[in-house]
Design a protein around this motif. Sequence first.
Motif, PDB file in Angstrom:
ATOM      1  N   SER A   6      -2.098  26.887   9.858  1.00 32.00           N
ATOM      2  CA  SER A   6      -1.859  25.793   8.911  1.00 32.00           C
ATOM      3  C   SER A   6      -3.177  25.393   8.270  1.00 32.00           C
ATOM      4  O   SER A   6      -4.234  25.485   8.915  1.00 32.00           O
ATOM      5  CB  SER A   6      -1.242  24.588   9.617  1.00 32.00           C
ATOM      6  OG  SER A   6      -2.105  24.126  10.640  1.00 32.00           O
ATOM      7  N   PRO A   7      -3.148  24.982   7.016  1.00 30.55           N
ATOM      8  CA  PRO A   7      -4.391  24.595   6.352  1.00 30.55           C
ATOM      9  C   PRO A   7      -5.034  23.388   7.036  1.00 30.55           C
ATOM     10  O   PRO A   7      -4.352  22.510   7.561  1.00 30.55           O
ATOM     11  CB  PRO A   7      -3.937  24.242   4.935  1.00 30.55           C
ATOM     12  CG  PRO A   7      -2.488  23.918   5.057  1.00 30.55           C
ATOM     13  CD  PRO A   7      -1.970  24.820   6.150  1.00 30.55           C
ATOM     14  N   LEU A   8      -6.352  23.384   7.038  1.00 28.02           N
ATOM     15  CA  LEU A   8      -7.075  22.277   7.653  1.00 28.02           C
ATOM     16  C   LEU A   8      -6.933  21.001   6.832  1.00 28.02           C
ATOM     17  O   LEU A   8      -6.957  21.050   5.598  1.00 28.02           O
ATOM     18  CB  LEU A   8      -8.560  22.635   7.775  1.00 28.02           C
ATOM     19  CG  LEU A   8      -8.909  23.765   8.749  1.00 28.02           C
ATOM     20  CD1 LEU A   8     -10.406  24.057   8.670  1.00 28.02           C
ATOM     21  CD2 LEU A   8      -8.512  23.414  10.172  1.00 28.02           C
ATOM     22  N   ASP A   9      -6.711  19.910   7.504  1.00 30.23           N
ATOM     23  CA  ASP A   9      -6.671  18.605   6.841  1.00 30.23           C
ATOM     24  C   ASP A   9      -8.101  18.081   6.772  1.00 30.23           C
ATOM     25  O   ASP A   9      -8.570  17.363   7.645  1.00 30.23           O
ATOM     26  CB  ASP A   9      -5.780  17.640   7.630  1.00 30.23           C
ATOM     27  CG  ASP A   9      -5.619  16.298   6.929  1.00 30.23           C
ATOM     28  OD1 ASP A   9      -6.240  16.126   5.860  1.00 30.23           O
ATOM     29  OD2 ASP A   9      -4.895  15.437   7.456  1.00 30.23           O
ATOM     30  N   TRP A  10      -8.816  18.461   5.695  1.00 36.73           N
ATOM     31  CA  TRP A  10     -10.240  18.118   5.599  1.00 36.73           C
ATOM     32  C   TRP A  10     -10.457  16.626   5.469  1.00 36.73           C
ATOM     33  O   TRP A  10     -11.467  16.091   5.928  1.00 36.73           O
ATOM     34  CB  TRP A  10     -10.882  18.821   4.409  1.00 36.73           C
ATOM     35  CG  TRP A  10     -10.310  18.399   3.077  1.00 36.73           C
ATOM     36  CD1 TRP A  10      -9.262  18.949   2.422  1.00 36.73           C
ATOM     37  CD2 TRP A  10     -10.755  17.310   2.281  1.00 36.73           C
ATOM     38  NE1 TRP A  10      -9.005  18.273   1.257  1.00 36.73           N
ATOM     39  CE2 TRP A  10      -9.912  17.267   1.140  1.00 36.73           C
ATOM     40  CE3 TRP A  10     -11.780  16.362   2.407  1.00 36.73           C
ATOM     41  CZ2 TRP A  10     -10.074  16.308   0.146  1.00 36.73           C
ATOM     42  CZ3 TRP A  10     -11.932  15.424   1.413  1.00 36.73           C
ATOM     43  CH2 TRP A  10     -11.095  15.398   0.293  1.00 36.73           C
ATOM     44  N   SER A  11      -9.483  15.915   4.848  1.00 31.63           N
ATOM     45  CA  SER A  11      -9.697  14.482   4.606  1.00 31.63           C
ATOM     46  C   SER A  11      -9.719  13.694   5.900  1.00 31.63           C
ATOM     47  O   SER A  11     -10.533  12.790   6.079  1.00 31.63           O
ATOM     48  CB  SER A  11      -8.603  13.937   3.676  1.00 31.63           C
ATOM     49  OG  SER A  11      -7.331  14.092   4.279  1.00 31.63           O
ATOM     50  N   ARG A  36      -9.766   4.573  -0.765  1.00 28.93           N
ATOM     51  CA  ARG A  36      -8.695   4.183   0.143  1.00 28.93           C
ATOM     52  C   ARG A  36      -7.392   4.918  -0.113  1.00 28.93           C
ATOM     53  O   ARG A  36      -6.529   5.009   0.767  1.00 28.93           O
ATOM     54  CB  ARG A  36      -8.442   2.672   0.033  1.00 28.93           C
ATOM     55  CG  ARG A  36      -9.457   1.813   0.764  1.00 28.93           C
ATOM     56  CD  ARG A  36      -9.123   0.342   0.584  1.00 28.93           C
ATOM     57  NE  ARG A  36      -7.759   0.043   0.968  1.00 28.93           N
ATOM     58  CZ  ARG A  36      -7.383  -0.419   2.152  1.00 28.93           C
ATOM     59  NH1 ARG A  36      -8.284  -0.635   3.086  1.00 28.93           N
ATOM     60  NH2 ARG A  36      -6.126  -0.667   2.412  1.00 28.93           N
ATOM     61  N   SER A  37      -7.205   5.447  -1.322  1.00 30.10           N
ATOM     62  CA  SER A  37      -5.946   6.107  -1.673  1.00 30.10           C
ATOM     63  C   SER A  37      -5.834   7.526  -1.120  1.00 30.10           C
ATOM     64  O   SER A  37      -4.780   8.153  -1.222  1.00 30.10           O
ATOM     65  CB  SER A  37      -5.777   6.142  -3.192  1.00 30.10           C
ATOM     66  OG  SER A  37      -6.763   6.975  -3.791  1.00 30.10           O
ATOM     67  N   VAL A  38      -6.912   8.059  -0.513  1.00 27.30           N
ATOM     68  CA  VAL A  38      -6.906   9.445  -0.044  1.00 27.30           C
ATOM     69  C   VAL A  38      -5.944   9.628   1.127  1.00 27.30           C
ATOM     70  O   VAL A  38      -5.034  10.451   1.093  1.00 27.30           O
ATOM     71  CB  VAL A  38      -8.329   9.898   0.342  1.00 27.30           C
ATOM     72  CG1 VAL A  38      -8.309  11.285   0.980  1.00 27.30           C
ATOM     73  CG2 VAL A  38      -9.233   9.894  -0.887  1.00 27.30           C
ATOM     74  N   CYS A  39      -6.113   8.840   2.189  1.00 24.78           N
ATOM     75  CA  CYS A  39      -5.272   8.977   3.381  1.00 24.78           C
ATOM     76  C   CYS A  39      -5.564   7.805   4.308  1.00 24.78           C
ATOM     77  O   CYS A  39      -6.487   7.020   4.079  1.00 24.78           O
ATOM     78  CB  CYS A  39      -5.525  10.305   4.099  1.00 24.78           C
ATOM     79  SG  CYS A  39      -7.231  10.512   4.639  1.00 24.78           S
ATOM     80  N   TRP A  40      -4.805   7.701   5.388  1.00 25.82           N
ATOM     81  CA  TRP A  40      -4.937   6.523   6.252  1.00 25.82           C
ATOM     82  C   TRP A  40      -6.280   6.450   6.969  1.00 25.82           C
ATOM     83  O   TRP A  40      -6.795   5.334   7.155  1.00 25.82           O
ATOM     84  CB  TRP A  40      -3.769   6.449   7.240  1.00 25.82           C
ATOM     85  CG  TRP A  40      -3.809   7.425   8.377  1.00 25.82           C
ATOM     86  CD1 TRP A  40      -3.160   8.618   8.448  1.00 25.82           C
ATOM     87  CD2 TRP A  40      -4.533   7.283   9.605  1.00 25.82           C
ATOM     88  NE1 TRP A  40      -3.432   9.251   9.630  1.00 25.82           N
ATOM     89  CE2 TRP A  40      -4.267   8.448  10.378  1.00 25.82           C
ATOM     90  CE3 TRP A  40      -5.362   6.311  10.146  1.00 25.82           C
ATOM     91  CZ2 TRP A  40      -4.812   8.655  11.630  1.00 25.82           C
ATOM     92  CZ3 TRP A  40      -5.906   6.514  11.402  1.00 25.82           C
ATOM     93  CH2 TRP A  40      -5.633   7.667  12.133  1.00 25.82           C
ATOM     94  N   PRO A  41      -6.903   7.585   7.421  1.00 20.89           N
ATOM     95  CA  PRO A  41      -8.233   7.408   8.045  1.00 20.89           C
ATOM     96  C   PRO A  41      -9.266   6.836   7.080  1.00 20.89           C
ATOM     97  O   PRO A  41     -10.157   6.086   7.491  1.00 20.89           O
ATOM     98  CB  PRO A  41      -8.601   8.831   8.494  1.00 20.89           C
ATOM     99  CG  PRO A  41      -7.302   9.549   8.624  1.00 20.89           C
ATOM    100  CD  PRO A  41      -6.468   8.995   7.522  1.00 20.89           C
TER     101      PRO A  41
END
Length: 398
Positions: A6-11, A36-41
């Motif tokens: 699976s592709p790495l979740d770089w974000s 902040r709009s990128v992802c929850w972390p």
Amino acid sequence: MACVRSPLDWSSGLPRELLEIIAKKLPSGHDAASFRSVCWPWRAALPFARFAPLLMLPFDPTPTSPSPPEEKTVSFYSLVEEKTVSLPLPELHGKVVVGASRGWLALVDEAAAVSLLNPFTGSRVALPPADQRVAAASSRSVEMVGVGNDGGGRWILRCSSGDVSPVTLDKMREVFFSEIVLSTTPGGDGCAAMAVLADSSEVAFCRVGDTAWTLIETNVECCVSAIVHCHGSFLAIGCLGEVSIINIAGDNDATPSPARPVSSLPEPAQMCHRSYLEVNGELHLVGVAIRAFHGEWPFGHHAVVYKCDLAAGETPMWSMVTDAGDMAMFMSKNFNSGFGGASVSKIKSNCIYLSEPTYGSDHSPELVDISTGMSEKIACPTMKGSEALCWIRPNLWT
């Protein structure tokens, strides 16, 4: 069978420490919103409390202003960007600001209709209008006249001399609401509002969706001067420093609990121009301590900070704060409540940001070092003899 990776979740794979370092260096609110709009972390690394406040500069709210409503703009000064930003806000035409809370403005018009506005997203929420009960609670001889079938009318003030004068925009805070404070953002569940009434020991309470304000007696000695929301309760603070707790936790349809005065909480001596805020669950007092020796003039004064944990036993006490750590506090002369938050880029920690000096005719914002009490002016556009309205922390999502 070949193994499919699976592709790495770089974000979300970046270390939290690195995300927080990047977040602190973002130069503007627009960059913060994109981050902040990128992802929850990424959102967790830049919480809402980290946003740098803006100073709302004065504007002309009168309906007779020469500019048409659609051209109305309001200016905000950014400490981080060191520049003024103007926003088109025709919603402020014919209204006066009676509070800045949770990134929203509380507004009242000449008919005493109350609304909430997020100046950065344009979101609006209606609150109940002030009525005769609210006016009477402020010990004013105010009444509505000229009410027709369309419900229109205007408020008038009857003086003891028998003279009658209209309640214009510039008098709304003197007659109805001095300040409105919110428990949470209006977009969330259970948002409640509490209002300081002019010259009254009562406060007005409502929840979003209510049709009328509920009056609550606070049992303070004179009149309520400030309101702070803390741990599910509103704290009504009297002009002599007394504190009364009003619990609103529980069913959203329930009536708030009767006010419970806090006993044995003597205020620090020789304090004036008090402002209040909640920081990390504790009530904080920002005031001016007076120093006068043998009729000395001009007298000496310096800003001081105290804190009190009202949940700490039966006899809470004020204790002086000399080190607020990474916190900065923002207080407005126009309102008696403020807010605090973790420092970000170009916002100094362990400091108080005042909308303008406590004394004198200079309307430049002032920065006070909590540990030393020393102050300095903040470079800001000239406000042409008018005081800044308030600090407001941008809320870009609700």
